[in-house]
Motif scaffolding. Sequence first.
Motif, PDB file in Angstrom:
ATOM      1  N   LYS A 196      82.315  16.906   0.931  1.00 47.59           N
ATOM      2  CA  LYS A 196      82.545  16.707  -0.503  1.00 47.59           C
ATOM      3  C   LYS A 196      82.795  15.231  -0.870  1.00 47.59           C
ATOM      4  CE  LYS A 196      87.490  17.704  -0.058  1.00 47.59           C
ATOM      5  NZ  LYS A 196      88.588  18.585  -0.504  1.00 47.59           N
ATOM      6  N   ASP A 240      80.410   9.525  -1.233  1.00 50.72           N
ATOM      7  CA  ASP A 240      80.190  10.050  -2.578  1.00 50.72           C
ATOM      8  C   ASP A 240      80.154  11.572  -2.498  1.00 50.72           C
ATOM      9  OD1 ASP A 240      77.730  10.692  -1.493  1.00 50.72           O
ATOM     10  OD2 ASP A 240      76.620   9.146  -2.573  1.00 50.72           O
ATOM     11  N   LYS A 241      79.681  12.210  -3.541  1.00 50.33           N
ATOM     12  CA  LYS A 241      79.690  13.678  -3.590  1.00 50.33           C
ATOM     13  C   LYS A 241      78.750  14.306  -2.565  1.00 50.33           C
ATOM     14  CE  LYS A 241      80.915  13.876  -8.483  1.00 50.33           C
ATOM     15  NZ  LYS A 241      80.525  14.330  -9.833  1.00 50.33           N
TER      16      LYS A 241
END
Length: 669
Positions: free
Chosen positions: A621, A656-657
């Motif tokens: 995540k 990052d995501k």
Amino acid sequence: MFVNNKISIGLLMALISVIFLGSCQQYKDQSIIYKKDHSQQFDSITTWLEEPNNYHQENYQTTFYKYYNQKIREKNYKDAAKAMEFVSLNNSGFFYFDQLFLETLTSFATLYKDKVAPINSTFVYTYLGDYYYDKGDFTKAIENYRQITLLEATDYLSYYRIGDSYRTISTCYFWMGNQKLALENNFKALEYISKTDNISALLGIHLNSSNIYMGSNDADNAIRSINAALKYAVLNRKVNQTNVFICLFNKINIYDHTKQFDKMYPLIDSTYRAFKQSGLNDTSIKVSLASYHNVKLLDEGKFEDAKLVLDEIRPEIIALDSKIANLEYDVMLATYEIKVNRGIKDTQFIENMIPGFLEKRNFSKARDFYATLLNDAIAKKNFEKALDYRTDFEMMKDSIGKEEMVNKVVELNAQYQTEKKEQQIAFQQKSLINKNTTIALLFSALIVFVLLVLAVILRQKQRKLKVEKAHAQMYTKQLLEKTEEERKRIASDLHDSVSHELLSLKNSMEQKSSQTDQKIDSIINDIRSISRNLHPIMFDKVGLKATINQLVERAQTTNGFMVTAEIDYQATLSTSVELQIYRIIQEALSNIIKYAEAVAAKISITEDRNSIYIEIKDNGKGFDVNEVLNNSNSFGLHNIIERSRVIGGSAKIYSDKKGTIITVEIKKI
């Protein structure tokens, strides 16, 4: 061509006054100090009186007297003075000196002049100076102009009026035959006017210089001055085209006096033609240019055309009502009469003018009049009179020469003194430059010394910081190595001692059960797991690659997610460095398992000639790297960064995501 055919520059000097008494034009220059204030506003009547184009209106004079008397009754002396100033400037500009205005101005000077600021009453002296100038009384004219030079120069207006007064004083001295004082005062005028942005005044001063140089037979400087004036006139031609023709008239005059007829006649034609086409309605310029045009026609034998010119300008001369202009016309008419063999009708009139010029030491004007009389006597075959006139003519030439010689001696002495002062100044400047150079060198040496000292101090600090950094890095490295040794000892004790004792206990128990065996096996496995975490078993023997593969296999088995490893490494680093790499990968993998919620992860190790590259990435995540690193609980990430630094590498973390990537570059020693 005799001297009598040369139009005297008396009319020209009167024309120059128009420039100074007219509106001030602006010329932008980086050397300007004071600029004319255009923000000052006047009431409608004063504004109307100021405009020269309104001067010939029938109600001009009556409007002024009505307004002036009203302001005096109201005791508004400032507005009364301003209106009188504008009217006096226009009166002087158009050579109109009537008795009523003179009496009104004299009354104002006596009763009200002290009720306004000195700068606002200078027009009194200007008008009186112009009045006496027009009458030919240059001494009284100078006395009035000199009063204005006593002002304190503080702004545009004071600088302009003082400069203009010096310029007019210079003109008076010129007509009195004192070229030295004429030039001195003209330089004074330039000194003050150069502090303003008045382009018309600068133009007029250069015109004045040209005439003064011509009075000293210095044609070269006269031409230089007129060319300088012409440049100003051309720059300002859109505002005041008349100035261009004034400069061209002066240039014609110089060519005439220096007998450069090959340049004079073409310039007369082009200038006269251009003035006719310009549409300008300036009587003074028209009369001056027509006068020279008439001279050209007479020299070419075009007597009828010359008579037409004389008839054309006669009304203009009468309208001007100027003593100087009338004298000029009389000389022109006499010249015409001589050329057509009629002779001068009234030689006595011209002879009567000469004593006045001699009294004023105006030898050049007297010379021109004697030349006219000489030509007339020759034309009439009156050789006895011609001999007398010739003798008087030569005497005037000698007087001019003596006057010029005296002025030249004074001028040369002034130049000598100036050069002497310049040499002293140059010597002082050279000494000053040498002193300044010495000071500059000493100052430069001081700066270099200070910079060297600072450089040495900075280098020592950098060296100290480098040593301290190396010591800190060595300390950290030794601390990690000691920690690993301690871990290795504890792991070995757990594996070899505790684990062995539990196994012996299991085998020696008399009453066994499956539950007891399972419990003991579980304890043994936990101890082995703790031992491996503390220090990888057989690391020293199997190496980095095999140990990482074992770590990956355990992570997949224990945590149930996919981890792959691609290792292209040839064991070029020391065992202690490899162990720190293992710890970096172990820490990164532990963070992925605990926090990333990732499905898969990949470990890569590659190398080239200079460096080892390690990459650990996952599809978790992600997180905010800066925020986490600033958090006091981010021990794992700081552990990775610090271990990388200790072994001579650097770590970078990107997240990052879509997941997280940790890269470590280690330089080969």
